[in-house]
Structure formats: C-alpha cells, structure tokens
Scaffold this motif. Sequence first.
Motif, PDB file in Angstrom:
ATOM      1  N   ASN A 140       0.811  -1.114  -0.115  1.00  0.00           N
ATOM      2  CA  ASN A 140      -0.090  -0.011   0.034  1.00  0.00           C
ATOM      3  C   ASN A 140       0.938   1.112  -0.128  1.00  0.00           C
ATOM      4  OD1 ASN A 140      -2.324   1.535  -0.074  1.00  0.00           O
ATOM      5  ND2 ASN A 140      -2.825   1.353   2.205  1.00  0.00           N
ATOM      6  N   TYR A 141       1.698   1.381  -1.047  1.00  0.00           N
ATOM      7  CA  TYR A 141       2.311   2.813  -1.250  1.00  0.00           C
ATOM      8  C   TYR A 141       2.560   3.054  -2.805  1.00  0.00           C
ATOM      9  CZ  TYR A 141       6.693   0.244  -2.484  1.00  0.00           C
ATOM     10  OH  TYR A 141       7.528  -0.461  -3.352  1.00  0.00           O
ATOM     11  N   GLY A 142       2.869   4.028  -3.006  1.00  0.00           N
ATOM     12  CA  GLY A 142       2.928   4.394  -4.505  1.00  0.00           C
ATOM     13  C   GLY A 142       3.310   5.936  -4.669  1.00  0.00           C
ATOM     14  N   THR A 143       3.432   6.413  -5.872  1.00  0.00           N
ATOM     15  CA  THR A 143       3.704   7.744  -6.336  1.00  0.00           C
ATOM     16  C   THR A 143       2.485   8.463  -6.922  1.00  0.00           C
ATOM     17  OG1 THR A 143       5.880   7.260  -6.602  1.00  0.00           O
ATOM     18  CG2 THR A 143       5.249   9.353  -7.615  1.00  0.00           C
ATOM     19  N   VAL A 144       2.131   9.648  -6.442  1.00  0.00           N
ATOM     20  CA  VAL A 144       1.091  10.320  -6.885  1.00  0.00           C
ATOM     21  C   VAL A 144       1.707  11.631  -7.544  1.00  0.00           C
ATOM     22  CG1 VAL A 144      -1.118  11.620  -6.487  1.00  0.00           C
ATOM     23  CG2 VAL A 144      -0.586   9.457  -5.147  1.00  0.00           C
ATOM     24  N   ARG A 145       1.236  11.679  -8.828  1.00  0.00           N
ATOM     25  CA  ARG A 145       1.775  13.079  -9.598  1.00  0.00           C
ATOM     26  C   ARG A 145       0.487  14.151  -9.795  1.00  0.00           C
ATOM     27  NH1 ARG A 145       5.979  14.374 -13.073  1.00  0.00           N
ATOM     28  NH2 ARG A 145       6.693  12.154 -12.961  1.00  0.00           N
ATOM     29  N   VAL A 146       0.830  15.270  -9.289  1.00  0.00           N
ATOM     30  CA  VAL A 146      -0.278  16.247  -9.402  1.00  0.00           C
ATOM     31  C   VAL A 146       0.213  17.093 -10.463  1.00  0.00           C
ATOM     32  CG1 VAL A 146      -1.624  17.868  -8.251  1.00  0.00           C
ATOM     33  CG2 VAL A 146      -0.920  15.869  -6.899  1.00  0.00           C
ATOM     34  N   LYS A 147      -0.543  17.337 -11.623  1.00  0.00           N
ATOM     35  CA  LYS A 147      -0.286  18.182 -12.508  1.00  0.00           C
ATOM     36  C   LYS A 147      -0.937  19.597 -12.355  1.00  0.00           C
ATOM     37  CE  LYS A 147      -0.372  18.357 -17.735  1.00  0.00           C
ATOM     38  NZ  LYS A 147      -0.967  17.739 -18.987  1.00  0.00           N
ATOM     39  N   GLY A 148      -0.085  20.731 -12.519  1.00  0.00           N
ATOM     40  CA  GLY A 148      -0.465  22.058 -12.131  1.00  0.00           C
ATOM     41  C   GLY A 148      -0.557  22.678 -13.870  1.00  0.00           C
ATOM     42  N   ILE A 149      -1.597  23.706 -13.241  1.00  0.00           N
ATOM     43  CA  ILE A 149      -2.059  24.459 -14.582  1.00  0.00           C
ATOM     44  C   ILE A 149      -0.944  25.763 -14.515  1.00  0.00           C
ATOM     45  CG2 ILE A 149      -3.494  25.949 -15.462  1.00  0.00           C
ATOM     46  CD1 ILE A 149      -5.699  24.657 -14.081  1.00  0.00           C
TER      47      ILE A 149
END
Length: 211
Positions: A140-149
């Motif tokens: 239960n782990y991973g990488t989250v990528r948040v794309k910005g404007i």
Amino acid sequence: MAIEIIRYAEKNLDPGEKIVYQTHIHWIVLIKPLLLIATGLIVMSYSGPINWSALKASPVETFFSNPFMLLSPAGASVALQGALFLVKRLLLVITTEITVTSRRIIWKTGLIWRHTDEMQRMRIEGSGLAGQSWLGQLLNYGTVRVKGISSHDLVLSHAINPKRLRHFIAKLSAQAQGGTRAAPRQKAPPKTKANTIPTLNSEIDDRSEDT
C-alpha cells in the motif's frame, strides 16, 4: 512521527483553512540502505580475521596466504555507505509530510533545513498514480503526480495509501472547479405594455411629420 506532521500543518494553516488528509513516506525507502549494510557485512565475513602483526612483518606472504583479506576494507566501506544512507532515509521518513487541506496541497521534508512545496487548488489540473508496482499494491504505497496549470508538477513519491491520497486531491480539485464556474446569465424581463406605448406614439409622430 504523526505528532511532527500535525504540529507543522497546524502552524502553517491560513485563517479558515482546515486539514483534510495527511500521510507520509512509506518505510520501504529503508530497504536499499539496509541491503547495502547487509552486503557489506557479508563481504567482510568472507575475508576472515586479519593478522595485523603478520601483515606488518611480511605483507606479501600474508596477502598470498589470505587473498580475501582485501574484502574486509571493501565490505567495511560498503557497510559505512549503507549506514549513512540509512540515516538519511530515516530522516526523510520521519520529517516528510504530505498534507491536503481545504485550499492546497503541502509537501514538506527536512528537520534543520526544511524544504517545502505546495500547490493551490486553483492550480490543480489533474492527478494520477505515476506508478505502483505489485510490491506497492501489496504494501500500500505508490507515487502520486499532481499536474499543475501553468506551473510545475508536484510528485509525491512513496506515499502511504496513494489511492486515498489521490481521492482527496481529486475532491479538492473538483471543489475548486465548481467554485469557479460562471454564474448563469439572467434573462431580460419581458416587455410590458407601458414599455411599448412610447414606441407606438413615436411611430405616429413620425408618420404625421412625413405627411
């Protein structure tokens, strides 16, 4: 660990801002330095005990009698590097926080020299799991990528419970988009008889002037 996260987040909240969700880095990042330490210790064990007095008296004969003695300093060097790497990763796990508030996403790490990064909810274009291996799904782990404007992307690597983290980020983005929708255009009120009378009178006057 949790106390450190809550204290930092509470001290940096804006008026009216609330904490929605918090998480930190998974302990899986400690595996590599632990493997380095174990490798160094195994290499040192193959070298056997070193007879330092014999090495000083006759280094060549001592070396040929036990050529694996060179593995001892090499293994010690690997183990030392692994220990330093382990301390660095421990500080990373202890001091890193990932916080989702009602207005932004905050990433913070560091104990003495703090490094912070954040993204306002108005700047969030989208988010997703950058990659989750079978081991990440199991632990239960991973990488989250948040794309910005019109801004940089925010990469939250080795986050615990990444699906839940992405859920709250998507919810925050949806709230921002809902709040910025344009209000519906109001229809013009229908014309009444009072409004049409001046128009009819003006037409009659124009006809009389023409005659």
